[in-house]
Design a protein around this motif. Structure first.
Motif, PDB file in Angstrom:
ATOM      1  N   ARG A 287       0.421  -1.736 -27.955  1.00 61.79           N
ATOM      2  CA  ARG A 287       0.862  -1.466 -26.583  1.00 61.79           C
ATOM      3  C   ARG A 287      -0.061  -0.493 -25.865  1.00 61.79           C
ATOM      4  O   ARG A 287      -0.303  -0.622 -24.668  1.00 61.79           O
ATOM      5  N   VAL A 288      -0.577   0.490 -26.586  1.00 62.49           N
ATOM      6  CA  VAL A 288      -1.454   1.485 -25.957  1.00 62.49           C
ATOM      7  C   VAL A 288      -2.927   1.213 -26.266  1.00 62.49           C
ATOM      8  O   VAL A 288      -3.775   2.086 -26.099  1.00 62.49           O
ATOM      9  N   ASN A 289      -3.216   0.012 -26.727  1.00 56.64           N
ATOM     10  CA  ASN A 289      -4.588  -0.451 -26.940  1.00 56.64           C
ATOM     11  C   ASN A 289      -5.376   0.407 -27.925  1.00 56.64           C
ATOM     12  O   ASN A 289      -6.550   0.720 -27.717  1.00 56.64           O
ATOM     13  N   LEU A 290      -4.688   0.764 -29.017  1.00 55.77           N
ATOM     14  CA  LEU A 290      -5.348   1.490 -30.095  1.00 55.77           C
ATOM     15  C   LEU A 290      -5.520   0.613 -31.318  1.00 55.77           C
ATOM     16  O   LEU A 290      -5.594   1.091 -32.449  1.00 55.77           O
ATOM     17  N   ASP A 291      -5.591  -0.684 -31.064  1.00 58.41           N
ATOM     18  CA  ASP A 291      -5.748  -1.635 -32.167  1.00 58.41           C
ATOM     19  C   ASP A 291      -7.075  -2.374 -32.116  1.00 58.41           C
ATOM     20  O   ASP A 291      -7.237  -3.414 -32.734  1.00 58.41           O
ATOM     21  N   TYR A 292      -8.043  -1.826 -31.368  1.00 61.18           N
ATOM     22  CA  TYR A 292      -9.350  -2.479 -31.306  1.00 61.18           C
ATOM     23  C   TYR A 292     -10.039  -2.463 -32.667  1.00 61.18           C
ATOM     24  O   TYR A 292     -10.837  -3.340 -32.983  1.00 61.18           O
ATOM     25  N   ARG A 293      -9.755  -1.428 -33.463  1.00 62.67           N
ATOM     26  CA  ARG A 293     -10.258  -1.370 -34.829  1.00 62.67           C
ATOM     27  C   ARG A 293      -9.236  -0.623 -35.677  1.00 62.67           C
ATOM     28  O   ARG A 293      -8.363   0.075 -35.159  1.00 62.67           O
ATOM     29  N   ASP A 294      -9.365  -0.786 -36.973  1.00 66.80           N
ATOM     30  CA  ASP A 294      -8.410  -0.191 -37.897  1.00 66.80           C
ATOM     31  C   ASP A 294      -8.504   1.327 -37.834  1.00 66.80           C
ATOM     32  O   ASP A 294      -9.565   1.909 -38.057  1.00 66.80           O
ATOM     33  N   GLY A 295      -7.391   1.970 -37.526  1.00 64.69           N
ATOM     34  CA  GLY A 295      -7.397   3.419 -37.417  1.00 64.69           C
ATOM     35  C   GLY A 295      -7.184   4.138 -38.729  1.00 64.69           C
ATOM     36  O   GLY A 295      -7.465   5.333 -38.838  1.00 64.69           O
ATOM     37  N   TRP A 296      -6.674   3.428 -39.747  1.00 70.16           N
ATOM     38  CA  TRP A 296      -6.295   4.116 -40.982  1.00 70.16           C
ATOM     39  C   TRP A 296      -7.498   4.546 -41.802  1.00 70.16           C
ATOM     40  O   TRP A 296      -8.446   3.793 -42.011  1.00 70.16           O
ATOM     41  N   MET A 297      -7.435   5.787 -42.285  1.00 70.05           N
ATOM     42  CA  MET A 297      -8.412   6.288 -43.245  1.00 70.05           C
ATOM     43  C   MET A 297      -7.707   7.355 -44.078  1.00 70.05           C
ATOM     44  O   MET A 297      -7.102   8.284 -43.524  1.00 70.05           O
ATOM     45  N   GLY A 298      -7.738   7.203 -45.394  1.00 69.82           N
ATOM     46  CA  GLY A 298      -7.102   8.171 -46.279  1.00 69.82           C
ATOM     47  C   GLY A 298      -7.770   9.528 -46.215  1.00 69.82           C
ATOM     48  O   GLY A 298      -8.888   9.675 -45.707  1.00 69.82           O
ATOM     49  N   GLY A 299      -7.089  10.546 -46.735  1.00 74.52           N
ATOM     50  CA  GLY A 299      -7.558  11.917 -46.603  1.00 74.52           C
ATOM     51  C   GLY A 299      -8.930  12.181 -47.190  1.00 74.52           C
ATOM     52  O   GLY A 299      -9.769  12.832 -46.557  1.00 74.52           O
ATOM     53  N   ASP A 300      -9.201  11.720 -48.404  1.00 72.44           N
ATOM     54  CA  ASP A 300     -10.492  11.977 -49.043  1.00 72.44           C
ATOM     55  C   ASP A 300     -11.640  11.330 -48.272  1.00 72.44           C
ATOM     56  O   ASP A 300     -12.686  11.948 -48.051  1.00 72.44           O
ATOM     57  N   GLU A 301     -11.441  10.080 -47.853  1.00 71.95           N
ATOM     58  CA  GLU A 301     -12.487   9.385 -47.098  1.00 71.95           C
ATOM     59  C   GLU A 301     -12.705  10.047 -45.745  1.00 71.95           C
ATOM     60  O   GLU A 301     -13.848  10.188 -45.282  1.00 71.95           O
ATOM     61  N   TYR A 302     -11.613  10.483 -45.125  1.00 73.33           N
ATOM     62  CA  TYR A 302     -11.748  11.104 -43.806  1.00 73.33           C
ATOM     63  C   TYR A 302     -12.444  12.455 -43.899  1.00 73.33           C
ATOM     64  O   TYR A 302     -13.193  12.822 -43.000  1.00 73.33           O
ATOM     65  N   ARG A 303     -12.217  13.195 -44.989  1.00 71.70           N
ATOM     66  CA  ARG A 303     -12.925  14.455 -45.151  1.00 71.70           C
ATOM     67  C   ARG A 303     -14.441  14.230 -45.175  1.00 71.70           C
ATOM     68  O   ARG A 303     -15.201  14.973 -44.549  1.00 71.70           O
ATOM     69  N   GLN A 304     -14.881  13.205 -45.865  1.00 70.29           N
ATOM     70  CA  GLN A 304     -16.313  12.891 -45.905  1.00 70.29           C
ATOM     71  C   GLN A 304     -16.832  12.578 -44.513  1.00 70.29           C
ATOM     72  O   GLN A 304     -17.923  13.015 -44.132  1.00 70.29           O
ATOM     73  N   ARG A 305     -16.054  11.822 -43.750  1.00 70.89           N
ATOM     74  CA  ARG A 305     -16.457  11.497 -42.372  1.00 70.89           C
ATOM     75  C   ARG A 305     -16.548  12.760 -41.517  1.00 70.89           C
ATOM     76  O   ARG A 305     -17.499  12.931 -40.747  1.00 70.89           O
ATOM     77  N   LEU A 306     -15.580  13.638 -41.642  1.00 70.32           N
ATOM     78  CA  LEU A 306     -15.571  14.875 -40.865  1.00 70.32           C
ATOM     79  C   LEU A 306     -16.769  15.758 -41.203  1.00 70.32           C
ATOM     80  O   LEU A 306     -17.405  16.323 -40.311  1.00 70.32           O
ATOM     81  N   GLU A 307     -17.077  15.882 -42.479  1.00 71.19           N
ATOM     82  CA  GLU A 307     -18.202  16.722 -42.887  1.00 71.19           C
ATOM     83  C   GLU A 307     -19.519  16.161 -42.363  1.00 71.19           C
ATOM     84  O   GLU A 307     -20.392  16.913 -41.912  1.00 71.19           O
ATOM     85  N   SER A 308     -19.654  14.838 -42.401  1.00 74.52           N
ATOM     86  CA  SER A 308     -20.861  14.203 -41.868  1.00 74.52           C
ATOM     87  C   SER A 308     -20.958  14.410 -40.364  1.00 74.52           C
ATOM     88  O   SER A 308     -22.035  14.732 -39.827  1.00 74.52           O
TER      89      SER A 308
END
Length: 320
Positions: A287-308
């Motif tokens: 409904r709010v157009n946040l489905d253009y791509r998969d938003g899910w990312m688990g905590g460990d994977e997201y930490r790596q993304r944040l650090e990068s």
């Protein structure tokens, strides 16, 4: 081997077993008191709406705990991060934050580092794009040619300095080599108005806030920060089409105190994954157009993304 070795080794194992049992018990009893959602943004914005929509779904997924939502927008949300990092490490205080958490950290505006917070999960990744008035520029090739022919004269607006909008601009300049200037505004609406009024040439922001302008033909995305073209905009090229690995969006994620027991963090992550996979949440995202791509990312994977991203954003700001 000395007898006292076995004595202390046995004692150590007993203590380890006691500690492990206590942590497991804490996780089994979780939640044991009301939970707070600290929103690192003001009321009515994307992060606030996200937290409030998720609240009843999360209450059910976690077992009926009472949840309150508290908005702490001061200092780009730094107050929410501080309160989470300085609170009890028991998983009952959750920090709902956007990409501004790491951009403000890179800019030295946020005193709470990634060593003080543990990401539970990312649930949204709003796609960033470069927008123009379609009466001014037909497509990205036209915009790029104009920028190359007018070095230093092209102006691109967005929300405040060190925002996701600003980082998208700096990333584009870094990758493309285009000589452009960024103009900060206090809101997406003001940046958009200045594009429409001809005061600036373009704006970098996420797709969802400008959908009504796109539908009205007033604004057009001419470049999306994505690895694949979007189904709704198949003719709009991506950064990856141009050979630029720029795909970061404006994320929305949940954090807890860094010392929160791993079993409780896992319990929280599982609950949010249940929410994310639910029909109600997916209907909201669509409904709010946040489905253009998969938003899910688990905590460990997201930490790596944040650090990068922290390393990238720090370099971009130092070179700006």
């Amino acid at each position: 081997m000395p007898a006292h070795y076995f004595k202390y080794a046995t004692l150590g194992l007993a203590l380890l077993g006691t500690t492990t049992g206590a942590v497991a018990s804490d996780a089994d009893d979780f939640p044991s008191k009301p939970i707070q959602f600290l929103v690192a943004a003001g009321a009515g914005g994307g992060t606030d709406n996200f937290a409030r929509v998720v609240r009843p779904m999360f209450e059910e997924a976690i077992g009926g705990a009472r949840i309150t939502v508290v908005n702490l927008p001061a200092a780009s949300g730094a107050l929410a991060h501080q309160r989470t990092a300085n609170g009890e490490p028991d998983g009952h205080t959750l920090d709902f934050a956007s990409t501004t958490l790491v951009t403000s950290l890179a800019a030295g505006q946020n005193p709470v580092g990634l060593d003080q917070l543990t990401p539970v999960a990312r649930m949204q990744s709003d796609v960033m794009a470069l927008f123009v008035n379609p009466e001014r520029f037909e497509d990205f090739d036209a915009f790029k040619t104009y920028a190359e022919e007018n070095p230093g004269k092209v102006t691109v607006g967005g929300t405040h300095t060190a925002s996701p909008d600003h980082m998208a601009f700096l990333s584009l300049v870094d990758a493309s080599g285009l000589d452009m200037n960024f103009i900060p505004y206090d809101s997406t609406g003001n940046a958009t108005a200045n594009v429409l009024g001809g005061n600036i040439d373009a704006t970098t922001t996420s797709l969802s806030p400008l959908l009504s302008y796109i539908d009205a033909g007033q604004m057009a995305p001419i470049l999306v920060f994505s690895d694949e073209r979007l189904e709704d905009y198949p003719d709009v090229p991506t950064t990856v089409d141009n050979g630029w690995e720029l795909t970061d969006g404006n994320d929305r994620a949940i954090f807890v105190h860094a010392d929160t027991p791993a079993l409780i963090v896992a319990r929280l992550e599982d609950a949010f994954k249940t929410v994310f996979d639910s029909e109600d949440y997916q209907a909201y995202a669509e409904r709010v157009n946040l489905d253009y791509r998969d938003g899910w990312m688990g905590g460990d994977e997201y930490r790596q993304r944040l650090e990068s991203n922290y390393e990238l954003y720090t370099r971009l700001l130092e070179n700006d």
